[in-house]
Design a protein around this motif. Structure first.
Motif, PDB file in Angstrom:
ATOM      1  N   THR A  35      -1.166  -1.767   4.553  1.00 33.68           N
ATOM      2  CA  THR A  35      -1.489  -1.720   5.701  1.00 33.68           C
ATOM      3  C   THR A  35      -0.675  -0.918   6.772  1.00 33.68           C
ATOM      4  N   ASP A  36       0.738  -0.915   6.344  1.00 33.31           N
ATOM      5  CA  ASP A  36       1.634   0.029   7.118  1.00 33.31           C
ATOM      6  C   ASP A  36       1.136   1.538   7.094  1.00 33.31           C
ATOM      7  N   LEU A  37       0.637   1.847   5.736  1.00 30.78           N
ATOM      8  CA  LEU A  37       0.234   3.415   5.724  1.00 30.78           C
ATOM      9  C   LEU A  37      -1.071   3.622   6.160  1.00 30.78           C
ATOM     10  N   GLY A  38      -1.941   2.661   6.626  1.00 29.99           N
ATOM     11  CA  GLY A  38      -2.962   2.749   7.204  1.00 29.99           C
ATOM     12  C   GLY A  38      -4.134   3.115   6.115  1.00 29.99           C
TER      13      GLY A  38
ATOM     14  N   ALA B 128      -6.827 -16.676   0.554  1.00 26.24           N
ATOM     15  CA  ALA B 128      -6.890 -16.110   1.874  1.00 26.24           C
ATOM     16  C   ALA B 128      -5.946 -16.191   2.774  1.00 26.24           C
ATOM     17  N   ASP B 129      -5.544 -17.416   3.135  1.00 27.65           N
ATOM     18  CA  ASP B 129      -4.441 -17.722   4.140  1.00 27.65           C
ATOM     19  C   ASP B 129      -3.149 -17.406   3.657  1.00 27.65           C
TER      20      ASP B 129
ATOM     21  N   ALA C   2      -3.209 -13.693   4.423  1.00 29.23           N
ATOM     22  CA  ALA C   2      -3.049 -13.391   5.829  1.00 29.23           C
ATOM     23  C   ALA C   2      -1.636 -13.520   6.133  1.00 29.23           C
ATOM     24  N   GLN C   3      -0.951 -14.407   5.553  1.00 27.22           N
ATOM     25  CA  GLN C   3       0.686 -14.434   5.917  1.00 27.22           C
ATOM     26  C   GLN C   3       1.547 -13.262   5.282  1.00 27.22           C
TER      27      GLN C   3
ATOM     28  N   PHE D  37       0.708 -10.403   5.192  1.00 29.37           N
ATOM     29  CA  PHE D  37       0.674  -9.417   6.244  1.00 29.37           C
ATOM     30  C   PHE D  37       2.007  -9.207   6.891  1.00 29.37           C
ATOM     31  N   GLU D  38       2.604 -10.042   7.131  1.00 27.64           N
ATOM     32  CA  GLU D  38       3.963 -10.277   7.820  1.00 27.64           C
ATOM     33  C   GLU D  38       5.307 -10.371   6.654  1.00 27.64           C
TER      34      GLU D  38
END
Lengths: 367, 408
Positions: free
Chosen positions: B243-246, B378-379, B382-383, B385-386
């Motif tokens: 996600t940080d590399l897009g 999924a939850d 979602a966590q 991601f950070e």
């Protein structure tokens, strides 16, 4: 006159009326049947699914599908757990989407309509240009936005020209209020502490739409404002030039004419636009389905997408249907709130003047 | 005169309504007559190669059996399957993955046939377990593939690394990832996903459930160690999240040579050959953690609908599809690794470069099959991601809480 008509004439007339009524019924029958089969029956079926334990196999109306009362609703409204957290998150996300995008879209649409209202050369081009995004499929728009807002996409390239390092946009789950606070040096509080509602902590309720959701809001501003511009334009065309001329003679400024003449006369149009925009915003689905599937970190999850996910991905059809009815209730509530907010206030002076004018049969009030 | 016209118009309106209703009622009755002689296959395809291979297999079997087979690639498999089940006429055969088994079995949608297959014992035991619920083996596995470490050889040599440096432990992985992280290249790229941090949890001796899936174990110290290790890699710049590399997935970063190493499965092969044929890379088994070597495997199986009117023919066709020969045929066409133990030697000799995907299976795990796990995962994702800044014990604590709700 009717009372003194002769008997045979009356009979003929009533026969004619009956014939006419029958013909009328026949003419509306296709529409009624189509609405019934494709609108009311599905809604009733969905209503039944939301209070049943149907598991997706066979018809929901077959024997063996049991009535479970409000269990499906309770599973996310009152029972703590993951379902409730997902529901709370989706409501938070969509609430911000509505609160930001509805005023934004309405303001842009009104501004565009005012700009292209007067017939000037080249206005046709602008009207078409502004309306164009509205006739483009939202899937195509979403894909284009995904490219534009990629972390190495056009937007970040442009930002880098002015030495700004853009965020990763569609992959950034941080709320924009959260980012603003961080900019001011206020850190995120330690997790697990404090108030929670529907499984979402107060910090998450208040941290605003995520960066990714903001991209969707920008997209709505582009895509929807054209449609509503058209509605405003229709409203503006109803306001006759004489009224503006009268206001000019009274020595009003441009702003005063807009604020005290144009805007009050657009009130019915404004209500229509706000309501339609609000309904569309609460039902946002295709952008999410194509663009993010609720990611990053569930910050673009919306009730409509959640309903789809619970139904098709988890086979929780009852829960999925229940969410859509809750969504219906929310939309109804917001519409009523808007009606109340935009109601005619007869207590103030301008309201009385307006009331007097309406009695005299002002044509511009005929919405 | 005027009245006749009006009547005529009304009649037309009425008639059109009737024909409309007739059209509505017409569907769904005609196509059952020949159901005895045909099979419908619904599958999620990875591309043209997979569709063509399946069509060829269907044609070959049709000629042999005289039963017509229609293969339909689904654009949204879950949704199209759901519609089939709701109308009572689902596809006879469809792709199914372990995490779907529980919901399908609970709804009575799966026909249990795999125990009766002659070859039932020739599937890897990990796979049999993945498709077994309450002691019943429901679906014959179609393929399998464990996560492995893909290494970009040009970047590897440029960093002064040799074959001897291929990481076999966490410490070695940290070292090479740090060395490879230069000039804007990410040493190791991961998506924020249980499917990528899971192997580290297993290597540390942890996992989200005990083996019987009766007790949630997400907040174990082994899991904390695993996630803190990955967090460490992210924070000292040796690893990056997709996600940080897009990028959409780590294979994209690998193909663009923005990442020197990625953790991916056999699907990487097809993507690299199609989109980035110029990249020179090799695939090795994942390094071992404090508790030894482990990975996660992913698989699909052939599900047969309980509602199918032709279950016997469907079982025959699946038997044909899962022969070692046919599975090798698929491997050649689009890369899936045979799920049959007896096909392993053939695979090893024919595809020596990708055996890491096969070798990793032993002792590895796939997603738990317990109902509701997808939502919990999924939850958790979602966590993740950070993950870079997350407080690991509280992240795993919330996963633990959600998992405990499933076992109640």
């Amino acid at each position: 006159m009717r009372s003194i008509a002769t008997a045979p004439r009356r009979r003929r007339r009533s026969r004619e009326a009956r014939g006419r009524a029958l013909a009328g019924l026949l003419f509306v029958a296709p529409a009624v049947i189509i609405l019934g089969v494709f609108l009311f029956l599905p809604i009733l079926t969905a209503g039944w699914v939301s209070v049943s334990d149907w598991n997706g196999k066979g018809s929901p109306l077959q024997p063996g599908v049991e009535f479970v009362g409000t269990a499906n609703y309770a599973s996310f409204l009152t029972e703590e757990g993951l379902a409730q957290k997902d529901f709370g998150t989706s409501i938070r996300n969509n609430l911000y989407y509505v609160l930001v995008s509805v005023p934004l879209v309405t303001a842009i649409a009104l501004a565009l309509a005012l700009m292209v209202n007067k017939s000037r050369r080249g206005n046709g081009v602008f009207r078409t240009a502004f309306y164009f995004p509205s006739v483009t499929s939202s899937v195509a728009l979403t894909v284009i936005f995904l490219f534009l807002f990629n972390s190495t996409g056009v937007v970040n390239e442009i930002l880098s020209l002015i030495n700004v390092e853009g965020p990763t946009w569609m992959a950034d789950p941080r709320g924009i209020f959260h980012l603003a606070l961080e900019g001011l040096g206020i850190p995120k509080p330690a997790p697990g502490a404090g108030f929670e509602f529907w499984g979402v902590s107060w910090w998450d309720w208040l941290s605003g739409p995520s960066v990714a959701m903001t991209v969707f809001i920008l997209m709505a501003a582009l895509a929807a404002s054209g449609t509503f511009m058209l509605i405003f334009l229709a409203g503006l065309q109803q306001i006759s030039d004489e009224i503006e001329e009268a206001a000019i003679i009274d020595g009003t400024t441009r702003w005063q004419r807009f604020r005290y003449v144009t805007l009050p006369m657009l009130r019915p149009t404004l209500f229509t636009v706000l309501t339609l925009c609000m309904i569309g915003s609460w039902q946002v689905f295709d952008q999410i389905y194509t663009g993010s599937q609720g990611n990053p970190a569930k910050t673009t999850l919306t009730p409509a997408y959640l309903s789809y996910e619970w139904s098709f991905k988890s086979s929780d059809w009852g829960q999925g249907a229940a969410v859509s009815f809750i969504l219906f209730a929310i939309i109804l509530l917001f519409t009523l709130l808007q009606r109340w907010g935009l109601r005619e206030r007869t207590s103030d002076r301008s309201g009385r003047l307006r009331a007097a004018r309406t009695q005299k049969g002002d044509p511009s009030e005929d919405h | 005169m005027r009245r006749t016209t009006r009547f005529a118009m009304a009649a037309v309106a009425g008639l059109s309504t009737v024909s409309l209703l007739a059209a509505c009622a017409g569907g769904g009755t005609a196509d059952n007559a020949d159901a005895g002689g045909s099979l419908q296959v619904l599958f999620g395809t990875s591309g043209e190669a997979e569709t063509a291979a399946l069509e060829a297999a269907a044609e070959a079997w049709s000629e042999e059996s005289g039963i017509e087979v229609t293969v339909t690639p689904a654009t949204d498999l879950a949704q199209e399957l759901a519609q089939g089940f709701a109308t009572g006429e689902p596809a006879d055969i469809f792709y199914v993955s372990p995490e779907q088994i529980t919901a399908l079995v609970d709804a009575g949608n799966l026909y249990p046939y795999a125990d009766e297959l002659e070859s039932a014992d020739d599937f890897y035991p990990e796979l049999r377990e993945a498709y077994t619920k309450d002691g019943v083996f429901y679906a014959a596995p179609k393929d399998v593939g464990a996560l492995a470490l893909a290494i970009n050889l040009d970047l590897w040599e440029a960093a002064g690394l040799t074959d001897a440096d291929i990481p076999t432990t966490w410490d070695e992985l940290s070292t090479v990832a740090a060395k490879l992280s230069t000039n804007g290249v990410s040493g190791l790229t991961l998506s924020p996903d249980l499917a990528r941090v899971g192997p580290f949890m297993l290597q540390a001796g942890g996992w989200v459930f005990n083996d019987a899936q009766t007790e949630a174990t997400a907040d174990s110290t082994a899991n904390v160690d695993a996630l803190e290790y990955v967090q460490g890699l992210l924070n000292d710049g040796s690893a990056t999240l997709t996600t940080d590399l897009g990028v959409g997935w780590s294979g994209e970063a690998f193909g663009k040579q923005a990442s020197a190493m990625v953790i991916e499965g056999p699907w990487l092969e097809g993507a690299m050959a199609a989109d980035y044929p110029e990249v020179d890379y090799r695939v090795v088994e994942l390094p071992a953690g404090p508790d030894g070597a482990a990975s996660m495997f992913f698989t699909n199986a052939w599900g047969i609908a309980a509602e199918s009117k032709n279950t016997d023919a469907a079982v025959d066709f699946v038997e044909f599809l899962t022969t070692p020969e046919q599975q090798m045929e698929f491997a050649r066409a689009f890369g899936p690794i045979p799920a049959r133990i007896s096909a392993a030697d053939a695979y090893r000799s024919e595809f020596p470069d990708t055996v890491a995907y096969l070798d990793g299976i032993e002792g590895s795990k796939t997603y738990p099959t317990i109902a509701g796990f997808s939502e919990v995962m999924a939850d958790m994702n979602a966590q993740l991601f950070e993950l870079k800044t997350a407080d690991i014990p509280s992240l795993l604590g919330s996963v633990q809480k959600n998992l405990e709700a499933l076992t109640k």
